[in-house]
Design a protein around this motif. Structure first.
Motif, PDB file in Angstrom:
ATOM      1  N   ALA A 176       0.859  -3.302  -6.611  1.00  0.00           N
ATOM      2  CA  ALA A 176      -0.402  -4.040  -6.618  1.00  0.00           C
ATOM      3  C   ALA A 176      -0.155  -5.481  -7.058  1.00  0.00           C
ATOM      4  O   ALA A 176      -0.665  -6.426  -6.453  1.00  0.00           O
ATOM      5  CB  ALA A 176      -1.402  -3.356  -7.547  1.00  0.00           C
TER       6      ALA A 176
ATOM      7  N   ASN B 226       0.830  -1.215   0.000  1.00  0.00           N
ATOM      8  CA  ASN B 226       0.000   0.000   0.000  1.00  0.00           C
ATOM      9  C   ASN B 226       0.857   1.255   0.000  1.00  0.00           C
ATOM     10  O   ASN B 226       0.560   2.215  -0.711  1.00  0.00           O
ATOM     11  CB  ASN B 226      -0.930   0.034   1.223  1.00  0.00           C
ATOM     12  CG  ASN B 226      -2.132  -0.870   1.021  1.00  0.00           C
ATOM     13  OD1 ASN B 226      -2.481  -1.204  -0.114  1.00  0.00           O
ATOM     14  ND2 ASN B 226      -2.763  -1.278   2.114  1.00  0.00           N
TER      15      ASN B 226
ATOM     16  N   GLN C 159       2.143   1.694  -3.450  1.00  0.00           N
ATOM     17  CA  GLN C 159       1.138   2.294  -4.337  1.00  0.00           C
ATOM     18  C   GLN C 159       1.004   3.785  -4.067  1.00  0.00           C
ATOM     19  O   GLN C 159       0.937   4.587  -4.996  1.00  0.00           O
ATOM     20  CB  GLN C 159      -0.208   1.601  -4.138  1.00  0.00           C
ATOM     21  CG  GLN C 159      -0.401   0.432  -5.075  1.00  0.00           C
ATOM     22  CD  GLN C 159      -1.799  -0.131  -5.005  1.00  0.00           C
ATOM     23  OE1 GLN C 159      -2.207  -0.613  -3.951  1.00  0.00           O
ATOM     24  NE2 GLN C 159      -2.526  -0.067  -6.095  1.00  0.00           N
TER      25      GLN C 159
ATOM     26  N   ALA D 225       3.338   1.905  -8.817  1.00  0.00           N
ATOM     27  CA  ALA D 225       2.005   1.600  -8.284  1.00  0.00           C
ATOM     28  C   ALA D 225       1.512   0.262  -8.807  1.00  0.00           C
ATOM     29  O   ALA D 225       0.981  -0.555  -8.044  1.00  0.00           O
ATOM     30  CB  ALA D 225       1.027   2.719  -8.650  1.00  0.00           C
ATOM     31  N   SER D 226       1.702  -0.027 -10.103  1.00  0.00           N
ATOM     32  CA  SER D 226       1.177  -1.287 -10.610  1.00  0.00           C
ATOM     33  C   SER D 226       2.028  -2.465 -10.134  1.00  0.00           C
ATOM     34  O   SER D 226       1.488  -3.539  -9.863  1.00  0.00           O
ATOM     35  CB  SER D 226       1.034  -1.267 -12.131  1.00  0.00           C
ATOM     36  OG  SER D 226       2.216  -0.855 -12.721  1.00  0.00           O
TER      37      SER D 226
END
Ligand SMILES: [Zn+2]
Length: 376
Positions: free
Chosen positions: A231, A192, A195, A227-228
């Motif tokens: 995730a 988190n 991200q 960010a990707s």
């Protein structure tokens, strides 16, 4: 770990070094930035010496990246995590661990040595810069040493951002893991944060672009990738937890159903797909598997052409790099491989490389559903 694959360029300490295509973009960008920057500060330098300096500087940067990754890999191998390859891609590099680190302490050690190496290299090149400056060497080389020192420092700082899957994120995860005694919770929080940092970078980049600075494209691209990746890494850990220690050989269907390459689509549709009610087959020619054919591949071909088109003409030819998986791999790795290459199925091989089965993403997903349905 992020699942990336690239072209092999060499082997050091038994570790394969690969380049991912995104790295070539970075290589080109860095080369142009270096040329521009050195050209501006040394306007009297000849074109040839400018280019020579820029190319050597970019290659030095490349060597520094490999050293950063080798530091991770050598440490991981000492701690028994087993690294088989290093892939250079847009963030710099990624060492592909065979297993996730088994304790917070080993995760911490493996993560921290990369940025430490970059800081040492930054210091080394700064010393070279000071030395060259003192000796009164041609100004382009002084600038090059300074540039390599600064880029190593930048690399160390960026990689120490505390967002998973960056090195700093792994350090953060190891600390949380040791504090909470839960790898899942530590990964969730570290991902988190990863991200969040990614989105902050994207936001900063947009602010720079709005104020007329196109250099803002860098943080936008890096932030979006971070960010990707954050995730994706968390999804992998989650899927791994949902699946448990399930291997490809546990879930594959065997033997592989095959269709001869020379049969027509009409024969394939009636005698194979509809008869067996399978959605995909391996394609066989002279005893060897040469590709795969899925029912969706029939749709673009008009029905009246089915009698005159062979399976060989529409199949997906076998690409060993993407379409094969070893039966001893973890099911989660097979899933990541399918997701990365947008495939629904992989052919399963044994130790000698013989194709012995097929695994589909729906088989894996069905197991996850059954396990969660049973509350396991
Ligand atoms: Zn690193």
């Amino acid at each position: 770990m992020i699942a990336v694959q690239g072209w092999k360029i060499g082997k050091v300490f038994g570790i394969t070094i690969e380049i991912h295509f995104t790295w070539l973009i970075i290589f080109g960008l860095i080369l142009s930035v270096v040329t521009l920057e050195i050209g501006q500060t040394a306007p009297d330098a000849s074109r040839a010496s400018l280019w020579a300096t820029a190319i050597i500087t970019t290659l030095l940067f490349f060597v520094c990246l490999v050293l950063h990754e080798l530091a991770h890999s050598v440490m991981a191998n000492r701690l028994g995590a087993g690294v088989s390859r290093i892939t250079l891609f847009v963030f710099g590099g990624v060492s592909q661990l065979k297993n996730e680190p088994d304790s917070p302490a080993s995760e911490f050690k493996v993560a921290i040595v990369g940025p430490l190496t970059s800081i040492i290299l930054a210091g080394l090149f700064y010393a070279i810069y000071l030395g060259l400056n003192g000796l009164g060497v041609s100004s382009v080389w002084v600038l090059a040493a300074n540039w390599v020192a600064r880029i190593n420092l930048a690399l160390a700082i960026f990689n120490m951002l505390p967002g998973f899957p960056l090195d700093g994120g792994r350090v953060l995860r190891s600390i949380l893991w040791s504090a909470w005694n839960s790898l899942d919770r530590a990964t969730r929080v570290a991902a988190n944060v990863g991200q969040a940092f990614g989105y902050i970078l994207v936001g900063l980049g947009f602010l720079m672009i709005i104020s007329g600075n196109w250099g803002g494209l860098w943080p936008v691209a890096l932030g979006w990738l971070l960010a990707s990746a954050a995730a994706g890494s968390y999804q992998r850990v989650q899927l791994q937890q949902a699946l448990g220690d399930v291997y490809v050989h546990d879930l594959m269907s065997s033997p592989v159903r095959t269709i001869p390459a020379q049969v027509t689509l009409a024969q394939a549709a009636y005698d194979h797909f509809m008869a067996a009610r399978f959605t995909a087959f391996a394609v066989e020619q002279e005893g060897a598997i040469v590709g795969m054919i899925r029912m969706e591949q029939f749709q673009p071909i008009p029905r009246e052409r089915w009698e005159h088109t062979t399976v060989a003409e529409v199949m997906e030819p076998l690409d060993p790099e993407t379409m094969l998986v070893n039966s001893d791999k973890m099911a989660v790795d097979a899933m990541m491989q399918m997701a990365e290459h947008d495939l629904g199925r992989l052919l399963v091989t044994d130790h000698s490389g013989n194709i012995i089965g097929i695994i589909s993403s729906s088989d894996v997903r069905r197991l996850v559903r059954v396990k969660s349905g049973l509350g396991m």
